[in-house]
Motif scaffolding. Structure first.
Motif, PDB file in Angstrom:
ATOM      1  N   MET A 186      73.014  24.214  49.751  1.00 25.91           N
ATOM      2  CA  MET A 186      72.706  23.235  50.747  1.00 25.91           C
ATOM      3  C   MET A 186      72.423  21.918  50.057  1.00 25.91           C
ATOM      4  SD  MET A 186      68.896  24.441  51.956  1.00 25.91           S
ATOM      5  CE  MET A 186      69.639  25.899  52.576  1.00 25.91           C
ATOM      6  N   LYS A 187      72.536  20.832  50.808  1.00 25.07           N
ATOM      7  CA  LYS A 187      72.394  19.515  50.206  1.00 25.07           C
ATOM      8  C   LYS A 187      71.241  18.775  50.887  1.00 25.07           C
ATOM      9  CE  LYS A 187      75.225  15.625  48.766  1.00 25.07           C
ATOM     10  NZ  LYS A 187      76.572  15.114  48.659  1.00 25.07           N
ATOM     11  N   THR A 188      70.425  18.094  50.071  1.00 27.11           N
ATOM     12  CA  THR A 188      69.427  17.181  50.602  1.00 27.11           C
ATOM     13  C   THR A 188      69.765  15.794  50.085  1.00 27.11           C
ATOM     14  OG1 THR A 188      67.866  17.560  48.774  1.00 27.11           O
ATOM     15  CG2 THR A 188      67.642  18.973  50.705  1.00 27.11           C
ATOM     16  N   LEU A 189      69.542  14.795  50.914  1.00 27.50           N
ATOM     17  CA  LEU A 189      69.943  13.439  50.549  1.00 27.50           C
ATOM     18  C   LEU A 189      68.828  12.644  49.881  1.00 27.50           C
ATOM     19  CD1 LEU A 189      72.055  12.542  53.718  1.00 27.50           C
ATOM     20  CD2 LEU A 189      72.841  13.421  51.506  1.00 27.50           C
ATOM     21  N   THR A 190      67.560  12.993  50.179  1.00 28.18           N
ATOM     22  CA  THR A 190      66.421  12.253  49.641  1.00 28.18           C
ATOM     23  C   THR A 190      65.340  13.236  49.190  1.00 28.18           C
ATOM     24  OG1 THR A 190      65.269  12.140  51.760  1.00 28.18           O
ATOM     25  CG2 THR A 190      66.842  10.349  51.272  1.00 28.18           C
ATOM     26  N   LEU A 191      64.340  12.712  48.462  1.00 33.46           N
ATOM     27  CA  LEU A 191      63.196  13.557  48.098  1.00 33.46           C
ATOM     28  C   LEU A 191      62.465  14.043  49.342  1.00 33.46           C
ATOM     29  CD1 LEU A 191      61.568  11.990  44.901  1.00 33.46           C
ATOM     30  CD2 LEU A 191      62.614  14.225  45.158  1.00 33.46           C
ATOM     31  N   GLU A 192      62.406  13.197  50.363  1.00 32.42           N
ATOM     32  CA  GLU A 192      61.758  13.590  51.614  1.00 32.42           C
ATOM     33  C   GLU A 192      62.491  14.777  52.249  1.00 32.42           C
ATOM     34  OE1 GLU A 192      62.550  10.374  50.823  1.00 32.42           O
ATOM     35  OE2 GLU A 192      60.507   9.674  50.418  1.00 32.42           O
ATOM     36  N   ASP A 193      63.826  14.766  52.184  1.00 30.88           N
ATOM     37  CA  ASP A 193      64.614  15.897  52.689  1.00 30.88           C
ATOM     38  C   ASP A 193      64.306  17.162  51.883  1.00 30.88           C
ATOM     39  OD1 ASP A 193      65.866  14.202  54.515  1.00 30.88           O
ATOM     40  OD2 ASP A 193      67.717  14.030  53.326  1.00 30.88           O
ATOM     41  N   THR A 194      64.126  17.000  50.568  1.00 34.81           N
ATOM     42  CA  THR A 194      63.807  18.137  49.700  1.00 34.81           C
ATOM     43  C   THR A 194      62.439  18.696  50.067  1.00 34.81           C
ATOM     44  OG1 THR A 194      65.176  17.186  47.951  1.00 34.81           O
ATOM     45  CG2 THR A 194      63.602  18.885  47.290  1.00 34.81           C
ATOM     46  N   GLN A 195      61.473  17.822  50.327  1.00 39.22           N
ATOM     47  CA  GLN A 195      60.152  18.269  50.767  1.00 39.22           C
ATOM     48  C   GLN A 195      60.245  18.980  52.115  1.00 39.22           C
ATOM     49  OE1 GLN A 195      58.249  14.431  50.456  1.00 39.22           O
ATOM     50  NE2 GLN A 195      57.224  14.997  48.535  1.00 39.22           N
ATOM     51  N   ALA A 196      61.062  18.446  53.014  1.00 38.22           N
ATOM     52  CA  ALA A 196      61.239  19.077  54.329  1.00 38.22           C
ATOM     53  C   ALA A 196      61.834  20.479  54.186  1.00 38.22           C
ATOM     54  CB  ALA A 196      62.123  18.208  55.221  1.00 38.22           C
ATOM     55  N   LEU A 197      62.772  20.644  53.263  1.00 32.50           N
ATOM     56  CA  LEU A 197      63.327  21.974  53.005  1.00 32.50           C
ATOM     57  C   LEU A 197      62.217  22.907  52.507  1.00 32.50           C
ATOM     58  CD1 LEU A 197      65.619  24.028  52.763  1.00 32.50           C
ATOM     59  CD2 LEU A 197      66.093  23.076  50.495  1.00 32.50           C
ATOM     60  N   GLY A 198      61.341  22.394  51.650  1.00 30.72           N
ATOM     61  CA  GLY A 198      60.204  23.190  51.178  1.00 30.72           C
ATOM     62  C   GLY A 198      59.325  23.646  52.321  1.00 30.72           C
ATOM     63  N   ARG A 199      59.068  22.757  53.286  1.00 30.22           N
ATOM     64  CA  ARG A 199      58.259  23.144  54.451  1.00 30.22           C
ATOM     65  C   ARG A 199      58.947  24.250  55.245  1.00 30.22           C
ATOM     66  NH1 ARG A 199      57.351  17.697  54.195  1.00 30.22           N
ATOM     67  NH2 ARG A 199      58.846  17.145  55.822  1.00 30.22           N
ATOM     68  N   GLN A 200      60.270  24.165  55.374  1.00 28.50           N
ATOM     69  CA  GLN A 200      61.019  25.225  56.053  1.00 28.50           C
ATOM     70  C   GLN A 200      60.921  26.541  55.285  1.00 28.50           C
ATOM     71  OE1 GLN A 200      64.871  23.075  56.346  1.00 28.50           O
ATOM     72  NE2 GLN A 200      64.859  23.865  58.444  1.00 28.50           N
ATOM     73  N   LEU A 201      61.097  26.479  53.975  1.00 29.27           N
ATOM     74  CA  LEU A 201      61.008  27.685  53.144  1.00 29.27           C
ATOM     75  C   LEU A 201      59.649  28.351  53.275  1.00 29.27           C
ATOM     76  CD1 LEU A 201      62.791  26.617  49.854  1.00 29.27           C
ATOM     77  CD2 LEU A 201      63.366  28.598  51.250  1.00 29.27           C
ATOM     78  N   ALA A 202      58.607  27.547  53.392  1.00 30.69           N
ATOM     79  CA  ALA A 202      57.257  28.094  53.518  1.00 30.69           C
ATOM     80  C   ALA A 202      57.154  29.043  54.714  1.00 30.69           C
ATOM     81  CB  ALA A 202      56.236  26.970  53.643  1.00 30.69           C
ATOM     82  N   GLY A 203      57.955  28.792  55.734  1.00 25.73           N
ATOM     83  CA  GLY A 203      57.933  29.641  56.925  1.00 25.73           C
ATOM     84  C   GLY A 203      58.366  31.067  56.682  1.00 25.73           C
ATOM     85  N   VAL A 204      59.129  31.312  55.619  1.00 21.79           N
ATOM     86  CA  VAL A 204      59.580  32.679  55.338  1.00 21.79           C
ATOM     87  C   VAL A 204      58.836  33.295  54.152  1.00 21.79           C
ATOM     88  CG1 VAL A 204      61.878  32.264  56.313  1.00 21.79           C
ATOM     89  CG2 VAL A 204      61.532  32.026  53.837  1.00 21.79           C
ATOM     90  N   SER A 259      67.498  38.218  51.245  1.00 26.32           N
ATOM     91  CA  SER A 259      68.722  37.823  51.955  1.00 26.32           C
ATOM     92  C   SER A 259      68.480  37.736  53.449  1.00 26.32           C
ATOM     93  CB  SER A 259      69.854  38.811  51.651  1.00 26.32           C
ATOM     94  OG  SER A 259      70.217  38.714  50.293  1.00 26.32           O
ATOM     95  N   THR A 260      67.775  38.709  54.001  1.00 27.07           N
ATOM     96  CA  THR A 260      67.469  38.714  55.437  1.00 27.07           C
ATOM     97  C   THR A 260      66.588  37.532  55.805  1.00 27.07           C
ATOM     98  OG1 THR A 260      67.616  41.116  55.454  1.00 27.07           O
ATOM     99  CG2 THR A 260      66.485  40.090  57.304  1.00 27.07           C
ATOM    100  N   ARG A 261      65.547  37.301  55.017  1.00 25.86           N
ATOM    101  CA  ARG A 261      64.636  36.188  55.317  1.00 25.86           C
ATOM    102  C   ARG A 261      65.359  34.851  55.226  1.00 25.86           C
ATOM    103  NH1 ARG A 261      59.253  36.526  52.035  1.00 25.86           N
ATOM    104  NH2 ARG A 261      60.205  38.024  50.636  1.00 25.86           N
ATOM    105  N   LEU A 262      66.195  34.684  54.218  1.00 28.02           N
ATOM    106  CA  LEU A 262      66.915  33.421  54.052  1.00 28.02           C
ATOM    107  C   LEU A 262      67.940  33.219  55.165  1.00 28.02           C
ATOM    108  CD1 LEU A 262      67.428  33.353  50.195  1.00 28.02           C
ATOM    109  CD2 LEU A 262      65.757  32.059  51.546  1.00 28.02           C
ATOM    110  N   ALA A 263      68.538  34.300  55.637  1.00 25.10           N
ATOM    111  CA  ALA A 263      69.511  34.190  56.729  1.00 25.10           C
ATOM    112  C   ALA A 263      68.824  33.629  57.976  1.00 25.10           C
ATOM    113  CB  ALA A 263      70.149  35.541  57.022  1.00 25.10           C
ATOM    114  N   SER A 264      67.582  34.074  58.243  1.00 25.74           N
ATOM    115  CA  SER A 264      66.867  33.568  59.408  1.00 25.74           C
ATOM    116  C   SER A 264      66.516  32.093  59.227  1.00 25.74           C
ATOM    117  CB  SER A 264      65.595  34.388  59.655  1.00 25.74           C
ATOM    118  OG  SER A 264      64.615  34.135  58.657  1.00 25.74           O
ATOM    119  N   LEU A 265      66.326  31.661  58.017  1.00 24.91           N
ATOM    120  CA  LEU A 265      66.000  30.265  57.718  1.00 24.91           C
ATOM    121  C   LEU A 265      67.220  29.369  57.889  1.00 24.91           C
ATOM    122  CD1 LEU A 265      63.948  28.200  56.339  1.00 24.91           C
ATOM    123  CD2 LEU A 265      65.123  28.805  54.218  1.00 24.91           C
ATOM    124  N   LEU A 266      68.369  29.842  57.521  1.00 24.35           N
ATOM    125  CA  LEU A 266      69.569  29.019  57.465  1.00 24.35           C
ATOM    126  C   LEU A 266      70.360  29.002  58.772  1.00 24.35           C
ATOM    127  CD1 LEU A 266      70.693  30.021  53.864  1.00 24.35           C
ATOM    128  CD2 LEU A 266      69.432  27.983  54.566  1.00 24.35           C
TER     129      LEU A 266
END
Length: 152
Positions: free
Chosen positions: A1-19, A144-151
């Motif tokens: 996956m691609k993030t365009l800014t550091l803020e996008d990278t942080q946002a991805l981290g917040r999403q990952l925290a959910g799983v 794999s299952t957890r990441l599938a629900s995230l993506l």
């Protein structure tokens, strides 16, 4: 996956925290300035931990309490220069808190995998335009299952 800014990278981290849940090991790899700490900051924010998540390069490891799950944030960058980096990782005693927290290790590839048979490897590559390519690589368990629900 691609993030365009550091803020996008942080946002991805917040999403990952959910799983993420207690007992999870996450190993971050990528060159200097790739965004490993930015992703860790997002994960910390997503978990709701107390205090600012900063690079633990000089202290090697920090524990962030509060939130839904404690975060153990380690940086193995300086361990690569010692005679026995695997022994140094072992001496950090990260496995003592592994069951109760999310353990995130920057620069941990080739060292931190010994902590658990099940872990998530995250590779970050920064491009000249400051965008980042982030690869989520599950190793055993139900990643794999957890990441599938995230993506979705």
């Amino acid at each position: 996956m691609k993030t365009l800014t550091l803020e996008d990278t942080q946002a991805l981290g917040r999403q990952l925290a959910g799983v993420l849940r207690p007992g999870d090991l996450v190993i971050l790899s990528g060159p200097l300035g790739a965004g490993k700490t930015a992703l860790a900051q997002g994960i910390g924010a997503g978990l709701g931990v107390d205090g600012e998540v900063t690079s633990p390069t000089f202290v090697i490891a920090r524990i962030h309490h509060g939130g839904r799950v404690p975060l153990v944030h380690a940086d193995a960058y300086r361990l690569g220069a010692v005679n026995d980096p695997l022994g140094e990782v072992d001496a950090l005693d990260l496995d003592a808190s592994l069951e109760d927290s999310v353990t995130l290790v920057e620069w941990g590839e080739g060292m931190a995998e010994q902590l658990s048979d099940e872990y998530l490897e995250i590779r970050i590559d920064r491009h000249d335009d400051e965008s980042r390519e982030i690869s989520l690589i599950p190793h055993a368990g139900d990643w794999s299952t957890r990441l599938a629900s995230l993506l979705k």
